[in-house]
Design an enzyme around this catalytic site. Structure first.
Site, short mmCIF file in Angstrom:
data_model
loop_
_atom_site.label_atom_id
_atom_site.label_comp_id
_atom_site.label_asym_id
_atom_site.label_seq_id
_atom_site.Cartn_x
_atom_site.Cartn_y
_atom_site.Cartn_z
N ILE A 1 41.85 46.75 34.86
CA ILE A 1 40.90 46.79 33.92
C ILE A 1 41.09 48.13 32.98
CG2 ILE A 1 38.25 47.00 33.62
CD1 ILE A 1 37.90 45.59 36.33
N ASP B 1 47.04 62.47 41.26
CA ASP B 1 46.01 61.90 42.06
C ASP B 1 44.76 62.17 41.48
OD1 ASP B 1 44.32 61.46 44.35
OD2 ASP B 1 46.32 60.73 45.58
N THR C 1 30.86 48.88 40.38
CA THR C 1 30.71 47.49 40.86
C THR C 1 29.45 46.93 41.17
OG1 THR C 1 31.71 45.82 42.38
CG2 THR C 1 31.36 48.11 43.09
N ASP C 2 29.11 45.49 40.99
CA ASP C 2 27.76 44.85 41.50
C ASP C 2 27.80 44.96 43.22
OD1 ASP C 2 29.93 43.11 42.06
OD2 ASP C 2 28.92 41.27 40.96
N GLU C 3 29.08 45.13 43.65
CA GLU C 3 29.19 45.08 45.08
C GLU C 3 28.24 46.12 45.85
OE1 GLU C 3 32.90 44.14 46.97
OE2 GLU C 3 33.62 42.97 45.41
N TYR D 1 34.87 49.29 50.96
CA TYR D 1 35.41 49.37 49.43
C TYR D 1 33.73 49.61 48.83
CZ TYR D 1 35.58 47.81 44.67
OH TYR D 1 35.15 47.72 43.36
N LYS E 1 32.32 52.94 46.80
CA LYS E 1 31.79 52.82 45.28
C LYS E 1 30.47 53.38 45.28
CE LYS E 1 33.90 51.65 42.18
NZ LYS E 1 34.72 52.55 41.31
N GLN F 1 45.57 32.54 42.89
CA GLN F 1 45.59 30.87 42.88
C GLN F 1 46.39 30.41 41.64
OE1 GLN F 1 44.70 30.38 45.82
NE2 GLN F 1 43.37 32.11 46.04
P1 NAD Z 1 43.10 48.25 40.20
O1 NAD Z 1 43.28 48.32 41.58
O2 NAD Z 1 43.95 47.10 39.38
O3 NAD Z 1 43.63 49.48 39.27
C1 NAD Z 1 43.40 50.73 39.93
C2 NAD Z 1 44.23 51.87 39.28
O4 NAD Z 1 43.78 53.07 39.97
C3 NAD Z 1 45.76 51.78 39.45
O5 NAD Z 1 46.43 51.84 38.38
C4 NAD Z 1 45.91 52.92 40.55
O6 NAD Z 1 47.32 53.34 40.50
C5 NAD Z 1 44.89 53.83 40.21
N1 NAD Z 1 44.60 54.66 41.45
C6 NAD Z 1 44.19 54.49 42.63
N2 NAD Z 1 44.10 55.35 43.43
C7 NAD Z 1 44.23 56.25 42.61
C8 NAD Z 1 44.30 57.93 42.87
N3 NAD Z 1 43.90 58.32 43.85
N4 NAD Z 1 44.61 58.73 41.83
C9 NAD Z 1 44.80 58.19 40.76
N5 NAD Z 1 45.02 56.97 40.38
C10 NAD Z 1 44.63 55.95 41.32
O7 NAD Z 1 41.74 48.13 40.02
P2 NAD Z 1 40.87 47.37 38.92
O8 NAD Z 1 40.74 46.03 39.42
O9 NAD Z 1 41.39 47.54 37.40
O10 NAD Z 1 39.34 48.02 39.01
C11 NAD Z 1 39.06 49.15 38.02
C12 NAD Z 1 37.83 49.84 38.51
O11 NAD Z 1 36.83 48.69 38.35
C13 NAD Z 1 37.51 50.37 39.92
O12 NAD Z 1 36.92 51.34 39.75
C14 NAD Z 1 36.86 49.12 40.46
O13 NAD Z 1 35.76 49.45 41.66
C15 NAD Z 1 35.77 48.72 39.35
N6 NAD Z 1 35.23 47.28 39.09
C16 NAD Z 1 36.39 46.26 39.60
C17 NAD Z 1 36.03 44.88 39.20
C18 NAD Z 1 37.17 43.83 39.42
O14 NAD Z 1 36.71 42.65 39.39
N7 NAD Z 1 38.33 44.00 39.54
C19 NAD Z 1 34.50 44.65 39.12
C20 NAD Z 1 33.76 45.72 39.04
C21 NAD Z 1 34.04 46.98 38.72
O1 TDX Z 2 42.92 34.13 48.52
C1 TDX Z 2 41.77 34.29 48.34
N1 TDX Z 2 40.84 33.17 48.39
C2 TDX Z 2 39.59 33.38 48.49
O2 TDX Z 2 38.79 32.47 48.69
C3 TDX Z 2 41.26 35.47 47.79
C4 TDX Z 2 42.13 36.77 47.54
C5 TDX Z 2 39.99 35.68 47.70
N2 TDX Z 2 39.25 34.56 48.03
C6 TDX Z 2 37.55 34.81 47.88
C7 TDX Z 2 37.01 36.18 48.14
C8 TDX Z 2 35.83 36.27 47.26
O3 TDX Z 2 34.67 35.68 47.62
O4 TDX Z 2 37.65 34.89 46.36
C9 TDX Z 2 36.38 35.75 45.89
C10 TDX Z 2 36.91 36.85 44.99
O5 TDX Z 2 37.87 37.60 45.86
P1 TDX Z 2 38.63 38.87 45.24
O6 TDX Z 2 39.32 38.62 44.19
O7 TDX Z 2 39.11 39.75 46.42
O8 TDX Z 2 37.20 40.01 44.85
P2 TDX Z 2 35.90 40.35 45.28
O9 TDX Z 2 36.27 41.04 46.85
O10 TDX Z 2 34.95 39.45 44.96
O11 TDX Z 2 35.58 41.82 44.58
C11 TDX Z 2 36.23 41.87 43.13
O12 TDX Z 2 34.99 42.15 42.35
C12 TDX Z 2 34.21 43.10 42.28
C13 TDX Z 2 37.17 43.13 42.92
O13 TDX Z 2 38.22 43.08 43.66
C14 TDX Z 2 36.37 44.27 43.16
O14 TDX Z 2 37.13 45.56 42.99
C15 TDX Z 2 35.05 44.41 42.53
O15 TDX Z 2 34.45 45.45 42.54
#
Ligand code: NAD
Ligand code: TDX
Length: 324
Positions: A12, A54, A112-114, A139, A143, A183
């Site tokens: 993101i 970091d 996050t909504d989690e 996780y 958060k 997937q």
């Molecule tokens: P991601 O895992 O793809 O990226 C995380 C980045 O943070 C990476 O580049 C990693 O190298 C860096 N990082 C991790 N630990 C670090 C540290 N100690 N110091 C410096 N850098 C570090 O994550 P994402 O999916 O892009 O999520 C970004 C943010 O959005 C997170 O805070 C996550 O909780 C939040 N978020 C994600 C989702 C989602 O669906 N992916 C949804 C809601 C909120």
């Molecule tokens: O192979 C899979 N099969 C499957 O059914 C994987 C990897 C996941 N899943 C399910 C688990 C969840 O119900 O799919 C859904 C989405 O899984 P993830 O991509 O692992 O996301 P989730 O655990 O919902 O969390 C994501 O959204 C909120 C992000 O990883 C978080 O960083 C964010 O806060």
């Protein structure tokens, strides 16, 4: 403004950098990232300034705004190595808040909504900014703790901070460990999608550009000290998502496998986005368009995901063996 984007080499955060260069080119961006397994050099636009550090280390330099994405972000990993999540997500956020406190920097915290826990499938409720916190995994608990620290720094020290809690993102540059890219890549290899448990868990999907546009709206229009919820009315079961992907690949929609469920797997997330919509933001993507473009991105960029996919699948194989 001089903007520091933490986690700007991840999914993101890097999309935020690309989007900001398009929509807010007047600002100067620095990325701070420690380049964990989740980062990818290829995510960064050419010429962007990068600090490899970091977030748990003290921050130096001069920044007007910190947009804080850096985190350990994958639930499955938090079940295997929780302490890494506690360190980065809690201690790292506190370290950045110290910088904001001492340097009077504006701070936007990406959450996050989690943090709200999960909802039953038949619950008419959706999460709002006043929903009590009830996180389920290491996780989401880490958060939640980071959100509490942001609020404490606003109240105790007057730090100029806002928080956004967003639902599940999808789009280009998402790590192959996550559900949708995993997937898509399976299907590109003519392998069946893998659903945890009964596949009826619901996630509320939003395209990453819609998330990042909402973040800019909150930075520019939001009230300091407030929390905003971001979502695109995108609730779908995992099974529905996989059926749609199979159709997009001209396959039988039911051609998937059920694998052992994630321990403690949250049943449903659902966001009421009215707090962010009240600032004038609206999502632009339909799920159908976003998914189609995302499939095309993964099809066109195999060199981006080949190595990280191999490592992610080895880990998943190990987890499936451990869970039986
Ligand atoms: P991601 O895992 O793809 O990226 C995380 C980045 O943070 C990476 O580049 C990693 O190298 C860096 N990082 C991790 N630990 C670090 C540290 N100690 N110091 C410096 N850098 C570090 O994550 P994402 O999916 O892009 O999520 C970004 C943010 O959005 C997170 O805070 C996550 O909780 C939040 N978020 C994600 C989702 C989602 O669906 N992916 C949804 C809601 C909120
Ligand atoms: O192979 C899979 N099969 C499957 O059914 C994987 C990897 C996941 N899943 C399910 C688990 C969840 O119900 O799919 C859904 C989405 O899984 P993830 O991509 O692992 O996301 P989730 O655990 O919902 O969390 C994501 O959204 C909120 C992000 O990883 C978080 O960083 C964010 O806060």
């Amino acid at each position: 403004m001089k903007i520091l984007v933490t986690g700007g080499a991840g999914f993101i955060g890097s999309n935020f950098v690309h989007r900001t260069l398009e929509t807010h080119p007047q600002h100067n961006i620095t990325v701070l990232d420690s380049f964990t397994y989740a980062a990818n050099e290829a995510n960064l636009p050419a010429g962007i300034e990068v600090v490899r550090q970091d977030i748990c280390q003290p921050l130096t330099g001069s920044f007007d705004l910190i947009v804080h994405f850096a985190a350990e972000s994958h639930n499955d990993n938090s079940l295997r190595d929780p302490l890494r999540f506690i360190k980065t997500n809690i201690e790292g956020t506190a370290q950045l808040l110290e910088y904001a406190r001492l340097n009077d920097a504006r701070f936007h915290h990406i959450s996050t909504d989690e943090v709200f826990g999960d909802l039953a499938l038949d619950d008419p409720a959706r999460f709002t900014p006043s929903t009590p916190y009830n996180p389920s995994s290491p996780y989401s608990a880490s958060k939640a703790a980071s959100d509490h620290l942001v609020r404490a720094y606003v109240r105790s020290f007057g730090v100029q901070a806002t928080i956004s809690n967003c639902s599940n993102n999808y789009g280009p540059r998402q790590h192959p460990e996550k559900f949708i890219p995993r997937q898509i890549i399976n299907l590109l290899h003519d392998e069946k999608p893998r659903l945890y448990g009964d596949g009826l868990n619901v996630r509320d999907w939003i395209h990453v550009d819609d998330h990042n546009d909402a973040v800019w709206t909150i930075i520019e229009q939001g009230e300091v000290g407030e929390t905003y919820l971001i979502g695109a009315n995108g609730e779908r079961s995992n099974k529905q998502v996989v059926e749609g992907l199979n159709v997009a690949f001209d396959r039988d929609p039911k051609d998937f496998v059920h694998v052992t469920d994630r321990p403690g797997h949250d049943r449903r997330y659902a966001i009421d986005p009215s707090s962010t919509e009240a600032l004038g933001w609206r999502p632009q993507y339909t799920f159908a368009r976003g998914l189609k473009e995302t499939i095309e991105w993964y099809r066109a960029n195999p060199q981006w995901w080949a190595d990280s996919r191999e490592v992610a699948e080895e880990t998943y194989l190990q987890v499936e063996k451990e869970l039986g």
